[in-house]
Design a protein around this motif. Structure first.
Motif, PDB file in Angstrom:
ATOM      1  N   SER A  16       0.448  13.394   4.372  1.00 41.31           N
ATOM      2  CA  SER A  16      -0.365  12.249   3.927  1.00 41.31           C
ATOM      3  C   SER A  16      -1.754  12.716   3.528  1.00 41.31           C
ATOM      4  O   SER A  16      -2.335  12.220   2.553  1.00 41.31           O
ATOM      5  CB  SER A  16      -0.479  11.212   5.034  1.00 41.31           C
TER       6      SER A  16
ATOM      7  N   GLN B 127       1.735   4.975   2.994  1.00 41.11           N
ATOM      8  CA  GLN B 127       2.778   5.022   4.022  1.00 41.11           C
ATOM      9  C   GLN B 127       2.997   3.634   4.644  1.00 41.11           C
ATOM     10  O   GLN B 127       4.108   3.286   4.995  1.00 41.11           O
ATOM     11  CB  GLN B 127       2.384   6.049   5.095  1.00 41.11           C
TER      12      GLN B 127
ATOM     13  N   ASP C 169       3.988   7.997  -0.551  1.00 45.07           N
ATOM     14  CA  ASP C 169       3.948   8.498   0.833  1.00 45.07           C
ATOM     15  C   ASP C 169       5.042   7.825   1.662  1.00 45.07           C
ATOM     16  O   ASP C 169       4.853   6.721   2.176  1.00 45.07           O
ATOM     17  CB  ASP C 169       2.572   8.240   1.445  1.00 45.07           C
ATOM     18  N   GLU C 170       6.162   8.491   1.803  1.00 46.03           N
ATOM     19  CA  GLU C 170       7.301   7.955   2.563  1.00 46.03           C
ATOM     20  C   GLU C 170       7.544   6.478   2.298  1.00 46.03           C
ATOM     21  O   GLU C 170       7.558   5.679   3.237  1.00 46.03           O
ATOM     22  CB  GLU C 170       7.080   8.135   4.065  1.00 46.03           C
TER      23      GLU C 170
END
Ligand SMILES: Nc1ncnc2c1ncn2[C@@H]1O[C@H](COP(=O)(O)OP(=O)(O)OP(=O)(O)O)[C@@H](O)[C@H]1O
Ligand SMILES: [Mg+2]
Lengths: 248, 290
Positions: free
Chosen positions: A49, A78, A154-155
């Protein structure tokens, strides 16, 4: 506004040490060109991140330089970070609003993006009435409205179920092939990484360094069945092996 | 984006999700049995009135009954006698006006200070300690000062309201403005939002639940301020504090109780009104309002 920007992202000798002494990233150097989809995998807390925050300018690296056009940079966080007081529709319109687009254009961009992530019918729902996965999809839709030349993820699909994740992977891949952005993606799922990427980077445990790099040879468009081919399994196995090494 | 034809497999998916989100919606506004909700307070109220009668007739001898008149006499002399009741209403209205003006001023001053403090940490450090100090002074201690500066009229009463209603508004607004998620701030930073845009589109809406919590407290305090102020400052229109004072001095027990009950009713009305506004404004997206 130049639509045809170079659309590339380049890290040169990036290092990040937080004020409290935590060294999150060490000597990261790589480039993501337009038309490339690069995924970073690595153990939790290794600095993935942080890498994206540096790319976006939210964090200043303590060493090295980033080269990127930050105009209309797409960044899916995220967490969904939806504004609770706005409906899905109004949340998705937010970025266009911040960039001063006229109302009609905002609305049509949002409607299209909501459709893309499969949230049609939920336009007037408030975030509190959405599941975690649906929130994440709304967040993705919000970024889609920018049609970003450089796209950071991010994910984004960590909180959705397997089937939805596969759908969203296909959708992401489709966007990538039609829009041709430079994509930098983060995930814990090796299969997601291999399915989506043109290149996979493996990051070591903190301080995060890029310890391995895999070219993914499959042509686009990729079909879901690709996941069950021998070649897919072989590459996944190699990445998994590197990751296990990265953990120690 | 040429994805229209390809969205079908995905848009199939929310169909399953509709179920749980729909049931979520049904569950949200809890419709409970009115009998279950209404009966307990009614029964308890009956119990209190019974006890009241018991004290009036059972415990107090005839000549000391003026201390607590039985309920039906309070209703007769306090509420049904229009001469008395209109007197109470006029006084109540006078105090209500004071409370409203005081509250509006407190909101304006309090929100402005909170917004300034939210924009610069230095401003917060400079101002906040004085607000805490102001809050810590018992209002009775500043009453003489207020009368010295503002006299004994409506103005002085309003000042009392402002002073005691100010603090909850400042604290709640400031807390609310600072409550927006870090991630949401990042999002606004990423897209070069101006300070004003950030305040209007992020910090202020995020602050609304806290602001309403503060408003409810302050509105109640402002009513108290108006009544208390009225006790001390005898000039100008007669408010409910003066009324209560006079009834007490004249040993008019029934009228006194009626005036007290009406003051309580005003407090409750104010509280409910703000609760209602709150659920109208933020009820759709915020959970803990109602
Ligand atoms: N602001 C900060 N100050 C100090 N340390 C931080 C800060 N932000 C992150 N870190 C630390 O830096 C390291 C990397 O954090 P980062 O969030 O980049 O990890 P990650 O790889 O994204 O992990 P995950 O996969 O769990 O999301 C962690 O050890 C974290 O504790
Ligand atoms: Mg992370």
């Amino acid at each position: 506004m130049s639509i045809v920007t170079t659309g590339s992202l380049s890290f040169d000798q990036i290092g990040m040490v937080f004020p409290d002494g935590t060294e999150a990233v060490r000597e990261a150097s790589f480039t993501v060109n337009r038309g490339e989809f690069v995924t970073v995998v690595g153990p939790s807390g290794c600095g993935k991140s942080t890498l994206l925050k540096i790319a976006s300018g939210l964090l200043e690296p303590t060493r090295g330089t980033v080269t990127v056009d930050r105009d209309r940079l797409g960044y899916v966080f995220q967490d969904a970070t939806l504004l609770q007081w706005r409906t899905v529709q109004r949340n998705v319109e937010l970025l266009a609003e911040l960039h001063g687009l006229p109302k009609a254009e905002r609305q049509s961009l949002a409607t299209e993006a909501i459709k893309t992530v499969g949230l049609s019918g939920f336009e007037n729902h408030y975030p509190k009435a959405l599941s975690g996965g649906m929130k994440m999809r709304a967040s993705l839709a919000r970024t889609l409205t920018l049609k970003p030349p450089v796209f950071l993820f991010d994910e984004p699909f960590g909180a959705v179920d397997e089937i939805t994740r596969e759908h969203l992977n296909e959708e992401t891949q489709r966007l990538f092939t039609t829009e041709g952005f430079a994509g930098l993606f983060i995930t814990h799922s090796i299969s997601e990484a291999v399915f989506l990427s043109t290149r996979v980077l493996v990051m070591s445990a903190r301080p995060g360094r890029i310890v391995a790099e895999f070219e993914i040879p499959f042509d686009f468009p990729r079909t879901p069945d690709l996941r069950f081919t021998a070649e897919f399994a072989r590459i996944s196995g190699e990445i998994s092996h590197e990751l296990r090494g990265a953990h120690s | 984006m040429s994805v229209t034809d390809t969205t079908r497999p995905i848009s199939q998916e929310p169909e399953t999700a509709i179920d749980d989100s729909a049931s979520f919606h049904v569950a949200a506004p809890k419709k409970s049995n009115p009998l279950k909700v209404g009966l307990p307070p009614i029964m308890f109220g009956g119990l209190v009135i019974g006890f009241w009668y018991f004290v009036s007739y059972g415990l107090l001898e005839d000549r000391r009954r003026f201390l607590l008149r039985p309920p039906h006499q309070v209703i007769q002399k306090g509420f049904l006698d229009w001469a008395v009741f209109s007197e109470i209403l006029t006084a109540l209205w006078s105090s209500t006006k004071v409370a409203i003006i005081g509250l509006v001023l407190a909101i304006a001053i309090g929100m402005a200070l909170a917004i300034i403090m939210s924009q610069a940490k230095t401003a917060e450090r400079a101002i906040f300690p004085y607000m805490v100090t102001l809050q810590a002074i018992p209002i009775l201690a500043v009453v003489p000062l207020i009368s010295l500066w503002f006299g004994f009229g409506q103005m002085a009463r309003v000042v009392v309201c402002v002073i005691i209603a100010l603090f909850p508004i400042i604290v709640n607004t400031l807390f609310g403005l600072q409550s927006a998620e870090k991630g949401a701030h990042d999002l606004f930073s990423l897209h070069q939002a101006s300070r004003m845009t950030r305040l209007r589109k992020l910090m202020f809406p995020a602050a609304l639940p806290a602001i309403f919590a503060g408003l409810r407290i302050s509105a109640g305090l402002s009513v108290i301020g108006a009544v208390v102020g009225d006790f001390f400052f005898g000039r100008g229109a007669v408010g409910i504090g003066q009324r209560i004072n006079r009834y007490a001095a004249n040993l008019q027990g029934e009228q006194l109780l009626a005036a007290v009950i009406m003051t309580a009713a005003l407090g409750v009305t104010v509280f409910w009104t703000f609760g209602w506004i709150q659920s109208r404004v933020i009820g759709k997206w915020h959970d803990s309002s109602s």
